[in-house]
Design an enzyme around this catalytic site. Structure first.
Site, PDB file in Angstrom:
ATOM      1  N   PRO A   1      -1.573 -12.727   5.355  1.00  0.00           N
ATOM      2  CA  PRO A   1      -2.882 -12.627   4.690  1.00  0.00           C
ATOM      3  C   PRO A   1      -3.073 -13.671   3.601  1.00  0.00           C
ATOM      4  CG  PRO A   1      -1.402 -11.074   3.706  1.00  0.00           C
ATOM      5  CD  PRO A   1      -0.606 -11.770   4.793  1.00  0.00           C
TER       6      PRO A   1
ATOM      7  N   GLY B   1      -2.677  -0.376   7.372  1.00  0.00           N
ATOM      8  CA  GLY B   1      -4.035   0.097   7.174  1.00  0.00           C
ATOM      9  C   GLY B   1      -4.563  -0.292   5.809  1.00  0.00           C
TER      10      GLY B   1
ATOM     11  N   CYS C   1      -2.799  -3.982  -2.437  1.00  0.00           N
ATOM     12  CA  CYS C   1      -3.518  -2.974  -1.656  1.00  0.00           C
ATOM     13  C   CYS C   1      -3.181  -1.551  -2.087  1.00  0.00           C
ATOM     14  CB  CYS C   1      -3.234  -3.154  -0.167  1.00  0.00           C
ATOM     15  SG  CYS C   1      -1.486  -3.148   0.257  1.00  0.00           S
TER      16      CYS C   1
END
Length: 488
Positions: A139, A238, A271
């Site tokens: 990412p 997720g 996250c």
């Protein structure tokens, strides 16, 4: 072969920030620069087949050398990442790079990943074998630390890996991979054990996932969805929308300091970081005062409205706010804050994402704050926030009441349940608690993932079970023990 996947535009987040999505067709690997991709895969596969025959001693030597090399270049890679992506904080990315190298090495240096890794007294044994060639999706939020982490796991498990950097972070990601690869090769690894996509594109990424043995996907929900639909096994993660309950039994000063430590880390891009705090009514004003005294800014109703307009664009998170400083966010939103303000806090009431943009994952220095009259109401709000945008990821509570901890754990549909711990640092394990050290956090079946825990070496191995026959009645079994290789 053709299939439909999601096309992502904008920022691809570590654990699932949405981006603009449109449907488009992806053709098979053979039609997307297929020859070059096939050559890459063939080279890595050939190197991996050699690597698969290495002993535990040889693997651990390579693992150690690669980790040390990454550690030495942690600051350089952090500076490179911030310069290229324009997101985050150099000092914090430096810490993440150190975690990805030093803490991952410390956590797994004694883990057996070759040959016999487990044996019982009757001679039944477990053998470890590598997977093959892994597609590693990296990412833009953690472009160097995630690359280091995945590269080291691949070396520890004798797997080959082809890295797909995010287009906005390809230089720093590739540089991180090169540093690990060079050190690994000097320590004896096959020279082609790693490769990367020089010009990553969604068609090429999908083609890679079709051809690899497994995809290890860290990215937004569209990318993870594409990995699971590639026709090959995938380990995905997720999105996170961590709710944090502050109970009336909590140590308010320690709690507020802990949340600020977590939320401000790398400008809120982690996250697992707190996205909303839910405070019991009896301590609400005390908590609010403690945040104010710690240089946090409470938005007034007009400022909240201005933030709402900017935080979401076309029903998705504004990528230009991700990982930015408070000053930048304030300027973008047309509001004024004091210098050195740590966090922008919005007091809101709705937990419904369809009506309250601030109830979602924000990956920035913006924190939603809810008031709850009872612990039951706090649990209900936390459940709603998780259900709408953070299933399986992380939840957090500050309390000294054991019965409330138990009820919280039973109610929350998350795979990491943290108690009196900074969520950003606690969720990755290895420091604050006994969770497995990792930079890729599975969300289990709650979040539509195949893995519920923190990803480690065991997830990148085939484990073969050697099962011997049961003892025959009246006869003594004499199965010679299988000798595990001695530690280096």
């Amino acid at each position: 072969m053709e299939r439909v996947v999601d096309k992502m535009v904008g920022v691809d987040k570590t654990c699932g920030v949405a981006s603009n999505v449109e449907k488009f067709k992806v053709v098979s690997a053979l039609d997307v620069d297929g020859e070059a991709l096939e050559l890459k895969i063939a080279r890595v596969k050939a190197a991996q087949e050699k690597f698969a025959r290495f002993s535990q001693k040889e693997v651990d030597k390579i693992f150690s050398a690669a980790a040390k090399a990454a550690s030495k270049q942690s600051l350089y890679l952090a500076e490179l990442a911030v310069k290229e992506t324009g997101m985050g904080v150099v000092e914090d990315k430096f810490i993440k790079n150190l975690f990805a190298s030093e803490e991952i090495y410390r956590s797994y240096k004694k883990t057996r990943t070759c040959g016999v890794v487990k044996e019982d007294k009757d001679g039944n044994a477990e053998f470890a074998a590598p997977i093959g060639v892994i597609a590693a999706i990296i990412p833009t939020t953690n472009p160097t630390s995630t690359a280091i982490f995945k590269a080291l796991l691949a070396l520890k498990t004798r797997n080959g890996m082809i890295f797909s950097p995010h287009p906005r972070a390809k230089k720093c990601t590739v540089e991180a991979v090169k540093i690990v690869l060079e050190a690994a090769v000097k320590a004896g690894a096959p020279k082609d054990i790693f490769d990367w996509l020089d010009e990553p594109s969604l068609p090429l990424i999908n083609a890679l996932m079709e051809r690899a043995n497994v995809t290890l996907a860290t990215g937004g929900p569209s990318m993870v969805k594409a990995a699971y639909s590639s026709g090959k096994p995938a380990i995905g993660v997720g999105s996170g929308n961590t709710p944090t309950i502050i109970d009336d039994s909590a140590d308010i000063s320690l709690t507020v300091k802990s949340i600020i430590e977590s939320k401000t880390f790398d400008n809120g891009m982690i996250c697992a970081s707190e996205q909303a705090i839910i405070v019991l009514d009896s301590v609400y004003e005390d908590v609010k005062t403690a945040f104010k005294e710690s240089d946090c800014h409470f938005l007034n109703p007009n400022e909240i409205a201005q933030i709402r307009e900017k935080i979401v664009i076309n029903d998705v998170l504004n990528p230009n706010m991700v990982g930015q400083s408070v000053e930048t966010i304030a300027k973008m939103s047309g509001i004024t804050v004091k210098e050195d303000t740590k966090i922008l806090i919005a007091e809101v009431t709705s937990t419904d994402l369809s009506t309250e943009p601030l109830a979602r994952e924000k990956l920035s220095l913006i924190l939603a704050m809810y008031r709850a009259k009872t612990f039951e109401e706090a649990l209900n709000k936390a459940e709603k926030l998780i259900e709408d945008s953070g299933l399986g990821h992380t939840s957090s509570i500050y309390t000294t009441d054991a019965s409330k901890i138990k009820e919280f754990a039973e109610r929350m549909k998350t795979c990491r349940i943290l108690v009196n711990t900074p969520a950003s640092q606690g969720a990755i394990g290895g420091i604050y608690n006994k969770l497995a050290a990792s930079l890729t956090l599975g969300c289990g079946f709650f979040g539509g993932n195949s893995v519920s825990g923190n990803i480690g070496p065991k997830h990148l191995l085939n484990l073969k079970q050697l099962s011997l026959p049961d003892i025959t009645v009246g006869k003594k079994r004499n199965n010679p023990p299988l000798q595990q290789e001695k530690d280096a």
